[in-house]
Design a protein around this motif. Structure first.
Motif, short mmCIF file in Angstrom:
data_model
loop_
_atom_site.label_atom_id
_atom_site.label_comp_id
_atom_site.label_asym_id
_atom_site.label_seq_id
_atom_site.Cartn_x
_atom_site.Cartn_y
_atom_site.Cartn_z
N ILE A 39 0.85 -1.20 0.00
CA ILE A 39 0.00 0.00 0.00
C ILE A 39 0.88 1.26 0.00
O ILE A 39 0.63 2.21 -0.74
N ALA A 40 1.94 1.24 0.81
CA ALA A 40 2.87 2.39 0.84
C ALA A 40 3.49 2.59 -0.54
O ALA A 40 3.60 3.73 -1.02
N ALA A 41 3.85 1.49 -1.19
CA ALA A 41 4.47 1.58 -2.53
C ALA A 41 3.48 2.16 -3.54
O ALA A 41 3.85 3.00 -4.37
N VAL A 42 2.22 1.72 -3.47
CA VAL A 42 1.20 2.21 -4.41
C VAL A 42 0.96 3.70 -4.21
O VAL A 42 0.93 4.48 -5.16
N LEU A 43 0.82 4.12 -2.95
CA LEU A 43 0.54 5.54 -2.67
C LEU A 43 1.71 6.43 -3.10
O LEU A 43 1.52 7.51 -3.66
N LYS A 44 2.92 5.96 -2.84
CA LYS A 44 4.11 6.73 -3.24
C LYS A 44 4.18 6.87 -4.77
O LYS A 44 4.43 7.96 -5.29
N ALA A 45 3.92 5.77 -5.48
CA ALA A 45 3.98 5.80 -6.94
C ALA A 45 2.86 6.67 -7.53
O ALA A 45 3.06 7.38 -8.51
N ALA A 46 1.68 6.61 -6.91
CA ALA A 46 0.52 7.32 -7.46
C ALA A 46 0.60 8.83 -7.22
O ALA A 46 0.19 9.61 -8.07
N PHE A 47 1.09 9.22 -6.03
CA PHE A 47 1.04 10.64 -5.67
C PHE A 47 2.41 11.32 -5.58
O PHE A 47 2.49 12.54 -5.56
N GLY A 48 3.47 10.54 -5.42
CA GLY A 48 4.81 11.13 -5.33
C GLY A 48 5.05 11.93 -4.06
O GLY A 48 5.90 12.81 -4.03
#
Ligand code: SME
Length: 162
Positions: A39-48
């Protein structure tokens, strides 16, 4: 293997694209750490965002302890009620900080962080088990849209967590 697909630039639209993908990602996996890491990886990739991750409740020590995250290194432990994370835990509610420099008890892990949102994460019984923390390099990055969708995300985690 899953691959993240994000086409929108509008914040609400990005959440609407990634939340179903996160649901797919976690639905067949019961390991909390594995799910929070993705989830942390997805949020980081999606929003930067500068930093996004989780602090887990250490009930015995009455502290939050650093969990899966993406971004610069962060403080390992936060006492109950301290910092924005510890306050969100104590109050059991989402806290949005528009300017961390004006917040009386913000714990600065990175001097680059200017705004922050912290969302409680519960298990299926409603017990607070972690907080989701996101930090941005711009002031007022987070608002009611983030609060709404990140709480939806927290509900997804809860549904999946015994
Ligand atoms: N700013 C947080 C501490 C955690 S870091 O930002 C990753 C706080 O005040 O609780």
């Amino acid at each position: 293997m899953h691959e993240l697909h994000v086409e929108s630039t509008d914040k609400a639209e990005i959440y609407k694209e990634i939340l179903p993908q996160i649901e797919c990602l976690i639905q067949d996996e019961t390991d909390l750490i594995a799910n929070l890491a993705n989830i942390a990886a997805v949020l980081k990739a999606a929003f930067g965002w500068l930093w996004v991750g989780f602090y887990l409740v250490d009930a015995e020590k009455r502290e939050l302890v650093l969990g899966p995250f993406q971004g610069p290194l962060a403080c390992t432990r936060i006492p109950f009620g301290r910092g924005v994370c510890g306050q969100a835990w104590a109050r059991e509610e989402t806290i949005v900080v528009e300017d961390v420099n004006l917040h009386p008890d913000h714990i600065a892990c990175s001097s680059l962080s200017q705004s922050e949102i912290v969302v409680p994460v519960r298990n299926r019984s409603g017990q607070l088990i972690a907080v989701l923390d996101a930090d941005a390099e711009t002031t007022a990055c987070y608002d009611g849209t983030d609060e709404y969708y990140l709480n939806k995300l927290a509900e997804m985690i809860a549904a999946n967590q015994a």
